[in-house]
Design a protein around this motif. Structure first.
Motif, PDB file in Angstrom:
ATOM      1  N   HIS A  12       0.856  -1.612  -0.043  1.00  0.00           N
ATOM      2  CA  HIS A  12      -0.079  -0.382  -0.056  1.00  0.00           C
ATOM      3  C   HIS A  12       0.877   1.230  -0.743  1.00  0.00           C
ATOM      4  N   SER A 140      -5.997   9.676  -3.826  1.00  0.00           N
ATOM      5  CA  SER A 140      -6.196   8.233  -4.220  1.00  0.00           C
ATOM      6  C   SER A 140      -7.787   8.418  -4.763  1.00  0.00           C
ATOM      7  N   VAL A 174      -6.127   6.228 -10.886  1.00  0.00           N
ATOM      8  CA  VAL A 174      -6.278   5.374 -10.011  1.00  0.00           C
ATOM      9  C   VAL A 174      -5.297   5.403  -8.726  1.00  0.00           C
ATOM     10  N   ASP A 175      -6.728   4.517  -7.696  1.00  0.00           N
ATOM     11  CA  ASP A 175      -5.863   4.635  -6.697  1.00  0.00           C
ATOM     12  C   ASP A 175      -4.925   3.463  -5.907  1.00  0.00           C
ATOM     13  N   ASP A 177      -3.984   1.807  -3.645  1.00  0.00           N
ATOM     14  CA  ASP A 177      -4.046   0.692  -2.979  1.00  0.00           C
ATOM     15  C   ASP A 177      -5.146  -0.457  -2.932  1.00  0.00           C
ATOM     16  N   THR A 178      -6.588   0.446  -4.363  1.00  0.00           N
ATOM     17  CA  THR A 178      -7.497  -0.359  -4.700  1.00  0.00           C
ATOM     18  C   THR A 178      -7.233  -0.879  -6.267  1.00  0.00           C
ATOM     19  N   GLY A 179      -6.609   0.540  -7.002  1.00  0.00           N
ATOM     20  CA  GLY A 179      -7.296   0.119  -7.794  1.00  0.00           C
ATOM     21  C   GLY A 179      -8.406   0.932  -8.917  1.00  0.00           C
ATOM     22  N   HIS A 181     -11.167   3.678 -10.028  1.00  0.00           N
ATOM     23  CA  HIS A 181     -11.259   4.858 -10.666  1.00  0.00           C
ATOM     24  C   HIS A 181     -12.169   5.247 -11.567  1.00  0.00           C
ATOM     25  N   LYS A 198       2.979  -1.255  -6.376  1.00  0.00           N
ATOM     26  CA  LYS A 198       1.613  -0.154  -5.356  1.00  0.00           C
ATOM     27  C   LYS A 198       0.712  -1.563  -5.928  1.00  0.00           C
ATOM     28  N   GLY A 200      -2.886  -1.639  -5.907  1.00  0.00           N
ATOM     29  CA  GLY A 200      -3.578  -1.504  -6.850  1.00  0.00           C
ATOM     30  C   GLY A 200      -3.122  -1.543  -8.356  1.00  0.00           C
ATOM     31  N   GLY A 204      -8.218  -6.532 -10.260  1.00  0.00           N
ATOM     32  CA  GLY A 204      -9.116  -5.810  -9.924  1.00  0.00           C
ATOM     33  C   GLY A 204      -8.894  -4.757 -11.502  1.00  0.00           C
ATOM     34  N   GLY A 206      -7.479  -1.403 -11.240  1.00  0.00           N
ATOM     35  CA  GLY A 206      -6.240  -0.948 -11.705  1.00  0.00           C
ATOM     36  C   GLY A 206      -5.660  -1.815 -12.828  1.00  0.00           C
TER      37      GLY A 206
END
Length: 239
Positions: A12, A140, A174-175, A177-179, A181, A198, A200, A204, A206
């Motif tokens: 992260h 983010s 693009v976040d 941590d999570t991808g 967007h 990362k 993300g 997922g 990303g």
């Protein structure tokens, strides 16, 4: 540039920032090291694009567009631009009133040309390569303001012209941590990510916009316990 796929730990953004902090505090030039590696990968992309042009075709110098935001990713992209001017005509679009002034001055000093949104839009189909240095792991949320407008305008033009995009650290918007967007993101052919991969960028939402992921190893001390998983990337280079 030869690439060998690797399985690497994923982190992260907070873990990356913690690992960078002690190096930055002692003056380690992480930005210049990251920019040099980014420039080498951009050079390889330009070289690959040139190899695909039929023999005997009259070829102009390639054109490169730098999208530079207010943070370190914008500085990385601007310093990389300094190293690309020998082989390409390089433009920079500043998407914020704030930007890395030293990197911008270095780029302008070697002939990089500042352009406004209208000029970037009109020339979008002529760019061989775009470096997306708008935002990085410090953001983010979805892109806003001029940055959002730039990506919204350039995306369809870039896609229709098959212009290559290199994302600097991660595709802007693009976040990390999570991808996650929204639809205002420039899909990259390659993401050059720094220090650690990362989470993300892998899996997922990303992954489809990150393209090939290349890690620039900056020698960060990233404890294995900080990893949030693992994933396969296209290659690792030393920065």
């Amino acid at each position: 540039m030869a690439e060998a796929r690797s399985i690497v730990p994923l982190f992260h953004a907070d873990a990356i920032r913690r690992a960078e902090k002690p190096l930055l505090e002692v003056g380690e030039p992480l930005m210049r090291r990251a920019a040099a590696a980014l420039a080498a990968i951009a050079h390889a992309e330009l070289e690959s694009a040139g190899e695909q042009i039929p023999s005997g075709t009259h070829v102009r110098r390639p054109r490169v567009l730098i999208l530079a935001g207010p943070g370190d990713n914008g500085g990385d992209a601007l310093y990389a631009a300094v190293e690309l001017t020998d082989e390409a005509d390089v433009d920079v679009l500043l998407v914020s009133d704030r930007f890395h002034e030293a990197a911008f001055a270095a780029a302008i000093g070697v002939g990089v040309r500042r352009v406004e949104m209208s000029a970037a839009r009109d020339s979008a189909s002529q760019y061989t390569l775009i470096l997306d240095g708008i935002v990085g792991i410090g953001a983010s949320a979805a892109l806003r303001g001029t940055a959002r407008e730039a990506v919204r305008v350039l995306r369809p033009l870039v896609e229709s012209a098959e212009t290559s995009v290199i994302a600097v650290d991660l595709p802007s918007g693009v976040d990390p941590d999570t991808g996650a967007h929204d639809d205002v993101v420039l899909p990259a052919c390659v993401t050059v990510t720094f220090g650690g991969v990362k989470a993300g960028l892998i899996g997922g939402d990303g992954a489809p916009v990150a393209g090939r992921v290349i890690l620039v190893d900056l020698g960060l001390d990233l404890p294995p316990d900080d990893a949030v998983g693992s994933g396969e990337i296209s290659g690792i280079v030393t920065g």
